[in-house]
Structure formats: C-alpha cells, structure tokens
Motif scaffolding. Structure first.
Motif, PDB file in Angstrom:
ATOM      1  N   HIS A  52      86.217  45.332 -34.590  1.00 52.34           N
ATOM      2  CA  HIS A  52      86.958  45.892 -33.463  1.00 52.34           C
ATOM      3  C   HIS A  52      88.326  46.426 -33.886  1.00 52.34           C
ATOM      4  N   HIS A  53      88.783  46.038 -35.062  1.00 53.12           N
ATOM      5  CA  HIS A  53      90.114  46.435 -35.533  1.00 53.12           C
ATOM      6  C   HIS A  53      90.260  47.954 -35.603  1.00 53.12           C
ATOM      7  N   GLU A  54      89.214  48.619 -36.071  1.00 49.23           N
ATOM      8  CA  GLU A  54      89.256  50.083 -36.175  1.00 49.23           C
ATOM      9  C   GLU A  54      89.427  50.711 -34.797  1.00 49.23           C
ATOM     10  N   ALA A  55      88.709  50.180 -33.811  1.00 52.94           N
ATOM     11  CA  ALA A  55      88.828  50.704 -32.447  1.00 52.94           C
ATOM     12  C   ALA A  55      90.230  50.476 -31.896  1.00 52.94           C
ATOM     13  N   SER A  56      90.831  49.333 -32.215  1.00 53.34           N
ATOM     14  CA  SER A  56      92.189  49.036 -31.733  1.00 53.34           C
ATOM     15  C   SER A  56      93.202  50.027 -32.288  1.00 53.34           C
ATOM     16  N   ILE A  57      93.095  50.309 -33.597  1.00 56.49           N
ATOM     17  CA  ILE A  57      94.077  51.201 -34.223  1.00 56.49           C
ATOM     18  C   ILE A  57      93.907  52.632 -33.726  1.00 56.49           C
ATOM     19  N   ILE A  58      92.671  53.125 -33.664  1.00 51.85           N
ATOM     20  CA  ILE A  58      92.479  54.513 -33.238  1.00 51.85           C
ATOM     21  C   ILE A  58      92.881  54.674 -31.782  1.00 51.85           C
ATOM     22  N   ASN A  59      92.723  53.625 -30.976  1.00 52.85           N
ATOM     23  CA  ASN A  59      93.150  53.688 -29.581  1.00 52.85           C
ATOM     24  C   ASN A  59      94.671  53.772 -29.476  1.00 52.85           C
ATOM     25  N   LEU A  60      95.366  53.006 -30.310  1.00 59.41           N
ATOM     26  CA  LEU A  60      96.829  53.068 -30.322  1.00 59.41           C
ATOM     27  C   LEU A  60      97.303  54.437 -30.801  1.00 59.41           C
ATOM     28  N   LEU A  61      96.661  54.965 -31.833  1.00 58.65           N
ATOM     29  CA  LEU A  61      97.039  56.295 -32.326  1.00 58.65           C
ATOM     30  C   LEU A  61      96.783  57.366 -31.270  1.00 58.65           C
ATOM     31  N   GLU A  62      95.677  57.241 -30.540  1.00 64.17           N
ATOM     32  CA  GLU A  62      95.393  58.210 -29.483  1.00 64.17           C
ATOM     33  C   GLU A  62      96.495  58.194 -28.421  1.00 64.17           C
ATOM     34  N   THR A  63      96.993  57.005 -28.104  1.00 62.35           N
ATOM     35  CA  THR A  63      98.028  56.884 -27.085  1.00 62.35           C
ATOM     36  C   THR A  63      99.343  57.502 -27.532  1.00 62.35           C
ATOM     37  N   VAL A  64      99.734  57.275 -28.798  1.00 65.47           N
ATOM     38  CA  VAL A  64     101.067  57.711 -29.246  1.00 65.47           C
ATOM     39  C   VAL A  64     101.073  59.113 -29.838  1.00 65.47           C
ATOM     40  N   PHE A  65      99.909  59.629 -30.301  1.00 66.72           N
ATOM     41  CA  PHE A  65      99.898  60.946 -30.953  1.00 66.72           C
ATOM     42  C   PHE A  65     100.098  62.087 -29.958  1.00 66.72           C
ATOM     43  N   PHE A  66     100.131  61.761 -28.678  1.00 63.44           N
ATOM     44  CA  PHE A  66     100.454  62.767 -27.672  1.00 63.44           C
ATOM     45  C   PHE A  66     101.823  63.389 -27.946  1.00 63.44           C
TER      46      PHE A  66
END
Length: 440
Positions: A108-122
């Motif tokens: 699940h770690h990969e999903a957590s990181i990509i989700n955080l990146l999706e939120t901040v890369f805006f």
C-alpha cells in the motif's frame, strides 16, 4: 489548516523534516513503518487542506525542506520491491504468515506516495522542486500508463469476484493487482500536472516525454481504450473514487475526470510552443494524433472550450507532410533512480526476501497487537469520513448507504438485505481484514 486537523503545523514540520529514503531490505521494518504512518498522516492532512481551500501547508513544507525528490525515490523503491522481492517472498516454501497485514502495508506504500504526489503536484512549484528526479517520475508514469493500456486490451482490471484463491498470501496477490490499477490512474493525474509545467521543464525532460516515450501517442491510446470505463449488464460504468459506479443516462455525455486529464495533457504537449518545437511529427505520430478528431465533438468542446485550438491544430496537421525521425540532443540527462537501485540490489532479491521473512514479516502476536493499535490511531474514523469524496454507497446496489460492515468496517450497505446478498463476494476481503482487527 482546515477545521478538522490531523496534524498541528509544528507536527507536520517535524514529520516532513524526518522523511528519508530506505533500502529495499528495510521495507516493513520498525523505522520504515513509522515513516509510512507519518506519510499517511501527511497524505490525509494534505487532502483535508485541499478540500478546505485554506492554504496547503503540507505542499509548502515538502517544497521548503526539499522532500519531493525523497518521495520520488521512495516511490520507485517500493515499485521495485513489488516487482523484484514480493514474487520471491511469495514463492518461499517456509513463508506462511499468520497475518498478511504487515505485507499489505508495504504494498500500500506505493499508493500512499502517489496519492500524496497527486495532491501536491497541482502546484507548479512542486514540479520545479522535484529537480532531476522529475525524469524518474516521468519514467514511472510512463510505465504505469503502458501497463494500463496493456491491461485494457485484456479485459480491464481484474474483478474481485473472480478471485478463487484460498490462502491469505494468494488473496494478497489479488489485492495487489487491484491496487495497481488505482495507482496507474493516480500516475495519470501526476503526469497531467507535470505537463502543466511543460514550458519550464528541462530539454532532457521534454525529450524524454516527446521522443523517448512519445507520450502524445500513448495518451491517444488511453482515450481509445478508456480503461476507466466499461459496459456492465448493458449499463455504462466508470471507475471513480476507488470503485466502479454506474453512470445514469443523463450523465453519460459528461466528461469524466480521467478523460479530462488526458485531454489537458494532450493540449499541453501538442500546443505548448516549447513542446511543439521539439515533437517530431512522424507518419506514425501523425496517424495516431489524427484519430483525436473523431473524439472532438461539439459536446466535448462545450465542456473544454480550449480544445477548439487543438481541433485547429489537427486540421492543420492533416494537411502537413510527416517529418522524418530526428534527435536534437547529443548530451542527454537520463533517469538514474531505478538503474541505481537495480545495480545496488542485483542478485540479492532472494537474500532480501529471506531477511524480511525472518526479521520483518513474521511478527509476534504482541508486535501485531501494537502495530494494529498504532494504525487505529493513524486512521481516525472522523478524518477518513472527512476525506471521503462523497456519501458512502451500498456495495450491492450503489444506493446511498448508512450501515457499515461490523466485522471489517470497510464496506457500506443501505440495508441488511443488501449486506446478505453481497456477503458471498465480500467475505473474501472481509475475513483477512478482520484478522488485522483481532490482532488489536
């Protein structure tokens, strides 16, 4: 931050400062688990802040402390662990864990990181703060989208109800496949945000996107296959908010979020002056891009008016001669994270798996209890409900739901009748989840 706070500003600063990279053999260890919990808290707080529209301090802290490259390294490291170590771990004869929850956390770690990146890369400053790792992130997104296209050619993501696996580890492998689909959709959003910064990207990054990976043509294939849409029982369904949802006839002409991400990325890559000057429109690229004209209907243009410029570009392209392949850059920067990690660990995959079998994934009952208690504190129910994108839906009939499965707390229902009808399918996920609850 928003009205509902998971972290105080001082706490968030400490957690961001403490982010670091781990070796593959350390994944699942005590220190790694602590950072994973911290990332989950940062992730949830970032979503709360974005929802409240009251500034986004998590994004600012990640940029200020230069931690975006660290997140990219961790993202690619866990991707490599899943590809190189996890299959070896599953094949070890003496690996029969009583509880698969610790391994699920690594997956699940990969999903957590990509989700955080999706939120901040805006925010464009986040893309700039990624520095040289933006090349590695572009490669990562390309890998995920390529798998998404390939998967759509074989019937789409695996269906949970098709799972006939009996052991916890086999069920975990199935969950990992389902998770991979959602991760790829998050990677699409991250890639779209990178294309928003196309005019400020380095020449090497532009070359990687346009020449090495030919992302415009890959995005055309995504539009053609639309892996996030399907026909089920004669009804159109779209994958949104982590599940397949039936689209009412009145909403079927509405552009989905994921289709919108693809169109915006194409617009950025094809109409940005810097990108247009460097994209070689070969006969193959021309043929692929001209397929877009069939999708550019009046209904679509009403929803994304800027695509009229793309329509004009395609009309001009149809009358233009194709270009021969070319390569402008002689000295080109290349991604290095994946190659470095593979070089450092080549030939050690089985040794890493055996080390983690002995020291990481065979916890005592007391250690499991302690870990479960810490996760219960991390995943506060009030926070999870606040970050939920919409009212919960019944897992059986998709109506608004108010009742939750008492055993696993993961699935929602509108009535007892629907819960009973759904049990044959749900029990495959409910029983493993309940194992983790009993360990508390």
């Amino acid at each position: 931050m928003g009205d509902l706070e998971l972290l105080l500003p001082g706490e968030a600063d400490v957690l961001v400062r403490g982010l670091r990279s781990f070796q593959l053999r350390e994944m699942g260890s005590g220190g790694w688990n602590q950072q994973h919990e911290n990332l989950e808290k940062l992730n949830m707080q970032a979503i709360l802040d974005a929802t409240a529209s009251q500034g986004e301090p998590i994004q600012e802290l990640l940029v200020t402390h230069g931690k975006i490259p660290t997140l990219v390294v961790e993202l690619i490291a866990v991707e490599m662990w899943k590809q190189k170590v996890f299959p070896v771990l599953c094949s070890l004869e003496d690996f029969k864990p009583p509880n698969t929850f610790p391994i699920y956390m690594v997956l699940h770690h990969e999903a957590s990181i990509i989700n955080l990146l999706e939120t901040v890369f805006f925010h464009k400053e986040v893309c700039e703060s990624a520095e040289d790792t933006i090349l590695d992130l572009v490669d990562y997104c390309h890998r995920k989208l390529t798998l998404l296209v390939a998967q759509s050619g074989h019937g789409g993501p695996p269906e949970e109800e098709e799972s006939q696996y009996g052991t916890p580890m086999q069920e975990l492998q199935k969950q990992a496949e389902l998770m991979e689909f959602e991760i790829a959709l998050k990677a699409l959003s991250v890639l779209r945000y990178i294309t928003d910064c196309v005019d400020s990207l380095s020449l090497s990054t532009l070359s990687r996107m346009l020449s090495t990976h030919n992302l415009p043509c890959l995005l055309v294939e995504l539009l053609e296959h639309s892996p996030w849409s399907r026909q089920e029982g004669g009804k159109l369904q779209q994958f949104e908010s982590g599940r397949w949802q039936t689209v009412s006839p009145s909403e079927q002409q509405k552009l989905s979020k994921l289709d919108g991400q693809v169109w915006i990325a194409l617009y950025n890559l094809l109409l940005s002056p810097d990108a247009r000057a460097r994209y070689c429109l070969t006969s193959f690229a021309k043929g692929q891009l001209l397929k877009l004209r069939a999708f550019l209907t009046d209904t679509l243009l009403d929803q994304l008016p800027n695509l009229a410029d793309l329509q004009g570009f395609l009309a001009h392209l149809a009358l233009t001669e194709a270009q021969p392949p070319k390569k402008d850059l002689v000295l080109e920067q290349i991604p290095e994270i994946w190659e470095r990690l593979e070089r450092e660990n080549r030939g050690k995959w089985q040794a890493i798996a055996k080390h983690q079998l002995r020291h990481v994934f065979s916890p005592s009952e007391q250690e499991l209890r302690l870990q479960a208690r810490r996760w219960a504190e991390t995943y506060r129910l009030d926070v999870l409900e606040a970050v939920a994108p919409e009212q919960p839906r019944c897992a059986y009939c998709n109506a608004e739901a108010s009742k939750r499965c008492s055993r696993c707390q993961n699935e929602w229902y509108c009535s007892r009748e629907c819960q009973v009808k759904h049990w044959e399918k749900h029990r495959k996920a409910c029983v493993p989840a309940a194992q983790g609850d009993r360990a508390k």
